[in-house]
Design an enzyme around this catalytic site. Structure first.
Site, PDB file in Angstrom:
ATOM      1  N   ASP A  39     -52.159 -61.593  36.047  1.00 44.04           N
ATOM      2  CA  ASP A  39     -52.720 -61.741  34.704  1.00 44.04           C
ATOM      3  C   ASP A  39     -51.861 -61.038  33.649  1.00 44.04           C
ATOM      4  O   ASP A  39     -52.327 -60.701  32.570  1.00 44.04           O
ATOM      5  CB  ASP A  39     -54.158 -61.201  34.668  1.00 44.04           C
ATOM      6  N   HIS A 228     -23.329 -65.016  34.142  1.00 44.68           N
ATOM      7  CA  HIS A 228     -24.672 -64.642  33.708  1.00 44.68           C
ATOM      8  C   HIS A 228     -25.296 -63.571  34.603  1.00 44.68           C
ATOM      9  O   HIS A 228     -26.497 -63.554  34.837  1.00 44.68           O
ATOM     10  CB  HIS A 228     -25.583 -65.884  33.625  1.00 44.68           C
ATOM     11  N   ASP A 256     -24.995 -61.207  19.143  1.00 45.34           N
ATOM     12  CA  ASP A 256     -24.498 -61.526  20.488  1.00 45.34           C
ATOM     13  C   ASP A 256     -23.074 -60.983  20.597  1.00 45.34           C
ATOM     14  O   ASP A 256     -22.155 -61.556  20.032  1.00 45.34           O
ATOM     15  CB  ASP A 256     -24.532 -63.061  20.655  1.00 45.34           C
ATOM     16  N   HIS A 340     -15.779 -71.411  30.480  1.00 46.25           N
ATOM     17  CA  HIS A 340     -16.871 -71.691  29.528  1.00 46.25           C
ATOM     18  C   HIS A 340     -16.299 -72.058  28.158  1.00 46.25           C
ATOM     19  O   HIS A 340     -15.094 -72.020  27.951  1.00 46.25           O
ATOM     20  CB  HIS A 340     -17.824 -70.495  29.449  1.00 46.25           C
ATOM     21  N   HIS A 344     -20.715 -70.600  20.325  1.00 43.94           N
ATOM     22  CA  HIS A 344     -21.928 -71.379  20.058  1.00 43.94           C
ATOM     23  C   HIS A 344     -22.484 -70.912  18.730  1.00 43.94           C
ATOM     24  O   HIS A 344     -22.113 -69.845  18.222  1.00 43.94           O
ATOM     25  CB  HIS A 344     -22.952 -71.165  21.184  1.00 43.94           C
ATOM     26  N   HIS A 351     -28.515 -69.073  21.414  1.00 47.29           N
ATOM     27  CA  HIS A 351     -27.740 -70.317  21.435  1.00 47.29           C
ATOM     28  C   HIS A 351     -28.445 -71.227  20.440  1.00 47.29           C
ATOM     29  O   HIS A 351     -29.371 -71.953  20.779  1.00 47.29           O
ATOM     30  CB  HIS A 351     -27.705 -70.934  22.837  1.00 47.29           C
ATOM     31  N   GLU A 376     -15.945 -66.175  21.797  1.00 43.09           N
ATOM     32  CA  GLU A 376     -16.025 -65.386  23.023  1.00 43.09           C
ATOM     33  C   GLU A 376     -15.214 -65.940  24.195  1.00 43.09           C
ATOM     34  O   GLU A 376     -15.773 -66.324  25.217  1.00 43.09           O
ATOM     35  CB  GLU A 376     -17.495 -65.254  23.447  1.00 43.09           C
ATOM     36  N   TYR A 380     -11.606 -64.685  34.154  1.00 42.87           N
ATOM     37  CA  TYR A 380     -12.396 -64.188  35.293  1.00 42.87           C
ATOM     38  C   TYR A 380     -11.663 -64.437  36.607  1.00 42.87           C
ATOM     39  O   TYR A 380     -11.296 -65.573  36.896  1.00 42.87           O
ATOM     40  CB  TYR A 380     -13.765 -64.881  35.311  1.00 42.87           C
ATOM     41  N   GLU A 402     -16.441 -60.853  22.603  1.00 42.55           N
ATOM     42  CA  GLU A 402     -17.267 -61.745  21.780  1.00 42.55           C
ATOM     43  C   GLU A 402     -17.676 -61.080  20.478  1.00 42.55           C
ATOM     44  O   GLU A 402     -18.200 -59.965  20.472  1.00 42.55           O
ATOM     45  CB  GLU A 402     -18.538 -62.128  22.561  1.00 42.55           C
TER      46      GLU A 402
END
Ligand SMILES: [Mn+2]
Length: 434
Positions: A39, A228, A256, A340, A344, A351, A376, A380, A402
């Site tokens: 709940d 992420h 961001d 990527h 954005h 986003h 950004e 990697y 970024e």
């Protein structure tokens, strides 16, 4: 409490409604509350269209506009006052408070929605609603036998251009996030927990009456190469970089920021080579954020620098054209390490609306003054990867940088410029806490 002046909201409403045909009915519902466990609910956050049009933040509500009589009339349907519920869940404005203090012509209890809506639905020629957000509204509209048009394209084309009042708020959001990243750098020390750096960042948000705009990503070492990652449960070892992608929300507006730095305060040679390359590409991409530029221009600028750099570092063994791939798609082998988009839109949603996903074939909009985008690029080199060869020298490194950038008629303005990103600036403050 309204975030902006009444006139800010009425300007938005007129601009939106002014484009719709006569005899229209518009319904913008809030999203439902969602359960986290048993709940216990996730904190409720009204959807951004509701916030944009009238700043209303309570759950179980609908904003409505109708012009069946020629003039537009705007209404809010909200939870009615109810002392018993308010004792448990918090005070409500109720229809009386909504009509008095919010930018609508009148307000009603949400319990009266069906009754008041059915004659309007019957009489109007056009119905606009955001479907898929509130199942009760969806089923009401499904029964009315009329085609439901999507108002999002009209709203998005307004939301993508920020007003002066929005730019002021987003600058605050950007500045607060910048300060939070600086605090995290100061707390850097070998062995520091990802969770500890997260707490430094988010404590800075909370103590300034803000909160995160999206779950903070704090990835040390190899975790920096997971785009992420947000479990934030590992310690960051001596000699490792930490990548922090964290931003806050101020009165609904997001910032961001990503910064990547060594927790021991000194970049190794290999880390420096990758970092300097990402930084060079990010600066080139920001410079490409000019009014009138195509949406993909800043992604192409970042990609070109990255591709060149990967060749120079010996990571790619090919020509620049081969590294970039199809000149329209930018799909060459540089994408193995930069997978990527370069940015954005940013606004009420992190986003934000306005289109333009980079890295697929959406040509996207043209950049115009008042737009705010993130820039950004990243590289990697997760050593566990089996899809591609990872150069030994760079194995385990992940870097992203970024910033939030406002497009103006005179070019790009970096709203997050007080957050250091030059190596020397960061090395001077890492671990300097207390
Ligand atoms: Mn971002």
């Amino acid at each position: 409490m309204l975030t902006f002046s009444e006139s800010e909201y009425s300007n938005r409403q007129s601009a939106f409604l002014g484009e719709l045909p006569d005899n229209s009915l518009v319904l913008i519902p809030t999203n439902p509350k969602s359960i986290r466990s048993n709940d216990t609910h996730y904190p409720f956050r009204a959807n951004s269209y509701m916030l944009y049009l009238c700043g209303w933040t309570e759950s179980d509500s609908v904003w409505m506009a109708s012009n069946s009589g020629g003039e537009w009339t705007t209404s809010l349907f909200v939870l009615p006052r109810d002392t018993k519920s308010e004792i448990w869940e918090g005070r409500r404005a109720g229809p009386e408070g909504a009509a008095r203090d919010w930018p609508v012509d009148n307000a009603h209890s949400i319990d009266d929605l069906d009754k008041l809506l059915s004659p309007l639905l019957e009489d109007c020629n056009h119905v606009f609603s955001i479907t898929g957000m509130n199942s009760k509204i969806d089923s009401l509209l499904a029964d009315c036998g009329k085609e439901i048009a999507d108002p999002k394209p009209n709203l998005d084309s307004l939301r993508v251009i920020k007003t002066d009042a929005e730019i002021e708020l987003m600058s605050k959001s950007a500045e607060l996030a910048s300060q939070a990243h600086i605090q995290a750098m100061k707390a850097g020390v070998p062995g520091v927990g990802e969770w500890h750096l997260q707490s430094v960042i988010e404590s800075c948000f909370a103590s300034n009456r803000s909160q995160w705009a999206y779950p903070s990503i704090v990835g040390g070492g190899e975790n920096a190469a997971i785009l992420h990652y947000n479990s934030n449960r590992d310690p960051v070892g001596d000699g490792d970089l930490v990548l922090i992608d964290a931003g806050c929300e101020v009165d609904g507006y997001a910032s961001d920021i990503t910064r990547t730095w060594p927790v021991n305060g000194r970049f190794s040679d290999a880390q420096r080579e990758i970092y300097e390359l990402v930084l060079k590409s990010q600066i080139a991409a920001i410079e490409a954020c000019q009014p009138g530029a195509r949406w993909v221009a800043f992604h192409e600028a970042a990609s070109r620098v990255i591709a060149e750099g990967l060749i120079e570092l010996g990571i790619l063994d090919c020509t620049l054209d081969e590294a970039i791939g199809d000149p329209l798609e930018f799909d060459g082998p540089y994408r193995n390490y930069f997978m990527h988009g370069t940015g954005h839109f940013l606004g009420l949603d992190v986003h934000d609306v306005g289109g333009g996903r980079q890295g697929d074939d959406d040509p996207g909009p043209v950049l115009r003054p008042g737009m705010i985008v993130t820039v950004e690029p990243g590289l990697y080199f997760g050593s566990w990867r089996t899809d591609v060869e990872i150069p030994e020298r760079y194995a385990g490194i992940g870097v992203r940088i970024e910033d939030d950038v406002l497009i103006t008629k005179d070019g790009p303005v970096v709203l997050t410029s007080s957050c250091p990103k030059e190596i020397s600036e960061m090395e001077a403050i890492i671990g300097q806490e207390g």
